[in-house]
Design a protein around this motif. Structure first.
Motif, PDB file in Angstrom:
ATOM      1  N   LEU A  35       0.851  -1.190   0.000  1.00  0.00           N
ATOM      2  CA  LEU A  35       0.000   0.000   0.000  1.00  0.00           C
ATOM      3  C   LEU A  35       0.888   1.242   0.000  1.00  0.00           C
ATOM      4  CD1 LEU A  35      -2.931  -0.817   2.470  1.00  0.00           C
ATOM      5  CD2 LEU A  35      -2.936  -0.896  -0.021  1.00  0.00           C
ATOM      6  N   TRP A  37       0.516   5.474   0.253  1.00  0.00           N
ATOM      7  CA  TRP A  37      -0.430   6.586   0.457  1.00  0.00           C
ATOM      8  C   TRP A  37      -0.420   7.563  -0.704  1.00  0.00           C
ATOM      9  CZ3 TRP A  37       0.772  11.795   0.831  1.00  0.00           C
ATOM     10  CH2 TRP A  37       2.119  12.128   1.017  1.00  0.00           C
ATOM     11  N   GLU A  40      -2.348   5.541  -3.811  1.00  0.00           N
ATOM     12  CA  GLU A  40      -3.789   5.402  -3.574  1.00  0.00           C
ATOM     13  C   GLU A  40      -4.420   6.736  -3.202  1.00  0.00           C
ATOM     14  OE1 GLU A  40      -1.744   2.037  -3.087  1.00  0.00           O
ATOM     15  OE2 GLU A  40      -2.503   2.234  -1.060  1.00  0.00           O
ATOM     16  N   ARG A  41      -3.551   7.675  -2.820  1.00  0.00           N
ATOM     17  CA  ARG A  41      -4.010   8.964  -2.313  1.00  0.00           C
ATOM     18  C   ARG A  41      -4.937   8.756  -1.111  1.00  0.00           C
ATOM     19  NH1 ARG A  41      -4.330  10.099  -8.119  1.00  0.00           N
ATOM     20  NH2 ARG A  41      -6.613  10.183  -8.083  1.00  0.00           N
ATOM     21  N   VAL A  42      -4.395   8.031  -0.126  1.00  0.00           N
ATOM     22  CA  VAL A  42      -5.108   7.853   1.142  1.00  0.00           C
ATOM     23  C   VAL A  42      -4.049   7.979   2.245  1.00  0.00           C
ATOM     24  CG1 VAL A  42      -6.510   6.331   2.577  1.00  0.00           C
ATOM     25  CG2 VAL A  42      -6.744   6.228   0.092  1.00  0.00           C
ATOM     26  N   ALA A  43      -4.210   8.947   3.133  1.00  0.00           N
ATOM     27  CA  ALA A  43      -3.220   9.162   4.187  1.00  0.00           C
ATOM     28  C   ALA A  43      -3.494   8.196   5.342  1.00  0.00           C
ATOM     29  CB  ALA A  43      -3.267  10.611   4.666  1.00  0.00           C
ATOM     30  N   PRO A  46      -1.430   8.962   9.317  1.00  0.00           N
ATOM     31  CA  PRO A  46      -1.898  10.029  10.214  1.00  0.00           C
ATOM     32  C   PRO A  46      -3.363   9.853  10.640  1.00  0.00           C
ATOM     33  CG  PRO A  46      -0.932  10.931   8.197  1.00  0.00           C
ATOM     34  CD  PRO A  46      -1.071   9.475   7.993  1.00  0.00           C
ATOM     35  N   ASN A  47      -4.098   9.017   9.935  1.00  0.00           N
ATOM     36  CA  ASN A  47      -5.528   8.865  10.235  1.00  0.00           C
ATOM     37  C   ASN A  47      -5.878   7.422  10.574  1.00  0.00           C
ATOM     38  OD1 ASN A  47      -6.380  11.671   9.291  1.00  0.00           O
ATOM     39  ND2 ASN A  47      -5.365  10.877   7.487  1.00  0.00           N
ATOM     40  N   GLN A 209      -9.195  -1.885   3.042  1.00  0.00           N
ATOM     41  CA  GLN A 209      -8.671  -0.720   2.321  1.00  0.00           C
ATOM     42  C   GLN A 209      -9.797   0.207   1.869  1.00  0.00           C
ATOM     43  OE1 GLN A 209      -8.663   0.545  -0.978  1.00  0.00           O
ATOM     44  NE2 GLN A 209      -7.197   2.120  -0.358  1.00  0.00           N
ATOM     45  N   ASP A 213     -10.381   3.888   3.065  1.00  0.00           N
ATOM     46  CA  ASP A 213     -10.361   4.912   2.022  1.00  0.00           C
ATOM     47  C   ASP A 213     -11.547   5.882   2.211  1.00  0.00           C
ATOM     48  OD1 ASP A 213     -10.656   6.260  -0.460  1.00  0.00           O
ATOM     49  OD2 ASP A 213      -9.693   4.630  -1.549  1.00  0.00           O
ATOM     50  N   PHE A 214     -12.745   5.324   2.346  1.00  0.00           N
ATOM     51  CA  PHE A 214     -13.914   6.187   2.535  1.00  0.00           C
ATOM     52  C   PHE A 214     -13.864   6.891   3.895  1.00  0.00           C
ATOM     53  CE2 PHE A 214     -15.853   4.001  -1.102  1.00  0.00           C
ATOM     54  CZ  PHE A 214     -16.503   5.058  -1.716  1.00  0.00           C
ATOM     55  N   ILE A 216     -11.165   7.779   5.677  1.00  0.00           N
ATOM     56  CA  ILE A 216     -10.084   8.757   5.824  1.00  0.00           C
ATOM     57  C   ILE A 216     -10.237   9.887   4.827  1.00  0.00           C
ATOM     58  CG2 ILE A 216      -7.594   9.110   5.475  1.00  0.00           C
ATOM     59  CD1 ILE A 216      -7.220   6.208   6.536  1.00  0.00           C
ATOM     60  N   LYS A 217     -10.451   9.496   3.578  1.00  0.00           N
ATOM     61  CA  LYS A 217     -10.361  10.489   2.520  1.00  0.00           C
ATOM     62  C   LYS A 217     -11.723  10.884   1.955  1.00  0.00           C
ATOM     63  CE  LYS A 217      -8.948  10.395  -2.317  1.00  0.00           C
ATOM     64  NZ  LYS A 217      -8.234   9.590  -3.306  1.00  0.00           N
ATOM     65  N   HIS A 221     -14.804  12.290   7.665  1.00  0.00           N
ATOM     66  CA  HIS A 221     -14.846  13.341   8.684  1.00  0.00           C
ATOM     67  C   HIS A 221     -16.233  13.963   8.787  1.00  0.00           C
ATOM     68  CE1 HIS A 221     -14.308  15.531   5.005  1.00  0.00           C
ATOM     69  NE2 HIS A 221     -14.828  16.567   5.612  1.00  0.00           N
TER      70      HIS A 221
END
Lengths: 229, 466
Positions: A35, A37, A40-43, A46-47, A209, A213-214, A216-217, A221
């Protein structure tokens, strides 16, 4: 014959389990090490707390029959799917006959299902495989993505169950069917890490994953970590 | 033939190149050249090896070919259950094949893949909600678009679009000067009706920095004015940056990741320069995706967050109505059947469904709001997402795609559709033009403006004296 049987239930059994568990573990570890980050553009890091919640929720919801909008949208397939998977997971692990072999080789065993229940689960698995195969042929939208490989996987799963059930009947040729059962069962274990059956482990990785993904990104929030699967 | 004059593997970097490409009307020469464009298999395979890691490879490998994604895809449904529209088939026969063949694919393959990537998937991500393994084919199609773009196989309009971002840092040829002039013009134009109305440019330490879509200053300057009036009405301390105001990213639709970074860096630079407390983006779905959801990653931010809190217009509006910064005249609330379009990019992909519904609760008389069947996270794409609206060669397919939304709207019985997203708004306008079902469609800004109570101190003086 007796020594062949001893080989199958002894060293071959141990090796099959080893390949199965080590193989799938390696696949899981490699999945998570792979994986990225940035790609995949998922941090993730940190999260992680939020990601874990979303990931575990995503795994859990999809394990429940009719637990998600996806399962509810396809009731026929969902029933076949769970018929197949309940047996495919529970029978190999908790059949009393398997536990005897486990005890002989490793000195421990798992709790056992009542024989009648195990029989029922095994029959349902075979029926599930049958209808899933029939669905592949009947529905154009499934036929177009179906390859020989998909039938091979279905056969790989069905054979240990069919041969096991026949042996269980104690008809003539019991020894033959029992040996077929052990060979096909061990074949399934050995091939699992190298085929689509790797989803036995990778399902959890992939579902985690997308849930993370949903969470975190993609909105976690504001909608909360638990995506409305 | 290797590279064409217009159709090639190089991004558009200069104004001259951009104008030349624009001059090739409809991309006639461009698409002719594409027929001859070579595939650089080595480079393609090298890129795949570098960028296609365990998530995507596992997705492609463990796809059980169960077909549960078929019905989730509006393009499959609207194309009469054509098996070639099954998401798993679409991605396996394009990206899956590129990987299987280690990049050794030919020109015809790439042109077919281009049609699949831009006319058979709008990257709405709905299939990801229906796959037991959580395979997101929208994400993979976006990735495939990047591969195709890098090899020069991209629709003409999107090559231009991403070129615009590279040349003008905007999706249209709106320069910083044009933009600032538009702000001055709109403030002046509306100054009489709204005394004290300002569009403050480059004000430091404001509470809000507003970012938008280049088509607003270019084609709908009244949208800029409406945003300004609503901030004015709400008494906000706000500003727009002279540079870094363009929030959208046609580069994202094109798969030009380099240009995506250029675009989002400009917005983030503005935020760092002006230090606003919050950034608010306009009523656009993909702009939000590009600058709030994906943008932090293109900019290389490890926490996945923009440099300041960055919210969508509907979030700000819900807050302004909730806190009474803007008050709605109860007599002017909507008293006809009205429905709402959920934009995939900020609803499914950013969880903002509750904000639009909260706004509805303030502006629609109870009993008149009708949800579309399947909504919120489970909404269908408007039919024009992911760049589909703007691609001439796929107009026919796009018009078929619009039928999903047409039928959803018809089923609500509403004649008014609230569409707080530029792409959805366009698609709904086009579906009315194409199918004439007698509906009206609107952004939120003009709607709110038509029903807001204007406090006396904000009204023109003469009126008060009279």
């Amino acid at each position: 014959m007796a020594s062949f049987y001893a080989f199958l239930t002894g060293p071959a059994f141990v090796i099959s389990l080893l390949v199965f568990f080590v193989g799938l573990s390696v696949r899981l570890v490699r999945y998570f090490l792979g994986l990225d980050w940035r790609l995949e553009r998922v941090a993730y890091r940190p999260n992680m707390e939020q990601g874990m919640k979303g990931g575990l929720w995503s795994i859990y919801k999809w394990l429940l029959p009719f637990g998600t909008a996806g399962w509810r949208a396809q009731p026929f397939f969902t029933i076949c799917f769970f018929m197949l998977h309940f047996g495919a997971v529970l029978v190999p692990l908790f059949l009393i006959g398997h536990n005897v072999v486990l005890e002989e080789n490793f000195g421990f065993s798992l709790p056992s299902l009542p024989q009648g229940l195990a029989d029922l689960l095994a029959v349902l698995t075979v029926i599930g495989v049958f209808f899933i195969a029939a669905r592949r042929i009947a529905l154009p939208e499934v036929r177009i993505i179906t390859t020989g490989y998909d039938y091979f996987i279905l056969a790989l799963v069905a054979l240990p169950f069919i041969t096991g059930l026949i042996a269980r009947m104690h008809w003539a040729g019991y020894d033959f069917w029992m040996i077929c059962h052990i060979i096909t069962g061990e074949l399934m274990l050995i091939l699992a890490p190298f085929t689509k059956l790797s989803h036995i482990a990778l399902y959890f990785a992939s579902r985690w994953q997308i849930g993370a993904d949903f969470a975190i990104k993609r909105g976690g929030h504001s909608r909360g970590a638990c995506f409305p699967w | 033939m290797p590279e064409g004059q217009f159709c090639n593997k190089k991004p558009v970097e200069t104004e001259e190149e951009l104008k030349a490409l624009l001059g090739d009307k409809g991309g006639k020469q461009y698409y002719e050249e594409m027929l001859q464009l070579d595939v650089d298999s080595d480079k393609l395979w090298e890129t795949v090896q570098k960028t296609c890691k365990s998530r995507t490879r596992t997705w492609l490998e463990i796809c059980a070919h169960c077909g549960m994604c078929a019905d989730s895809c509006f393009l499959y449904r609207v194309n009469e259950a054509d098996p070639e529209q099954v998401p798993a088939f679409k991605i396996q026969s394009t990206l899956g094949e590129i990987i299987k063949r280690k990049g050794k694919v030919d020109n015809a393959f790439m042109r077919r893949a281009m049609e699949f990537a831009w006319a058979r998937c709008t990257c709405c991500n709905r299939c990801s909600q229906f796959c037991p393994h959580g395979i997101d084919m929208g994400v993979m199609f976006s990735y495939l678009r990047g591969l195709l773009y890098s090899q020069g196989f991209v629709p003409w309009e999107l090559k231009i679009g991403s070129g615009m971002h590279r040349v003008y840092q905007a999706q249209m040829d709106v320069t910083s000067e044009d933009w600032v002039e538009t702000c001055e013009w709109m403030a002046e134009e509306n100054g009489e009706e709204w005394p004290g109305l300002e569009i403050p440019v480059d004000k430091e330490d404001a509470d809000i920095m507003y970012t938008l879509n280049a088509r607003e200053p270019k084609h709908y300057p009244e949208d800029v004015a409406e945003a300004a009036i609503l901030f004015h009405l709400a008494g906000e301390n706000w500003t727009v940056p002279s540079k870094g105001w363009e929030q959208t990213s046609l580069a994202m639709f094109a798969g030009d990741w380099g240009a995506c970074k250029i675009a989002v860096d400009a917005v983030y630079d503005a935020a760092e320069r002006l230090r606003p407390k919050r950034i608010i983006g306009t009523e656009c779905g993909h702009a939000h995706r590009a600058s709030v959801i994906e943008g932090p990653y293109w900019a290389g931010r490890p926490d996945g967050r923009p440099p300041a809190e960055y919210i969508h217009y509907v979030q700000w509006l819900a807050e302004a109505l909730r806190e009474g910064k803007i008050k709605i005249d109860p007599a002017k609330r909507i008293k006809e059947k009205v429905t709402l379009q959920d934009a995939c990019n900020y609803v499914r992909n950013h969880g903002l469904a509750k904000y639009t519904r909260e706004i509805i609760s303030y502006i629609v008389e109870p009993g008149y709001f009708v949800e579309m069947a399947t909504n919120r996270e489970y909404n269908y794409c408007c039919g024009g997402g992911g760049g589909f609206n703007g691609i001439g060669m796929f107009r026919k397919q796009r018009n078929v795609a619009l039928r999903t939304k047409r039928d959803q709207i018809l089923a609500t019985g509403a004649k008014l559709v609230i569409a707080p997203c530029h792409n959805c708004w366009d698609a709904i306008r086009d579906l009315e033009e194409e199918y004439e079902i007698g509906i009206r469609w609107t952004f939120l800004k003009p709607l709110i403006l038509s029903m807001a109570i204007v406090p006396d101190h904000l009204k023109p003086q003469e009126e008060d004296e009279e």
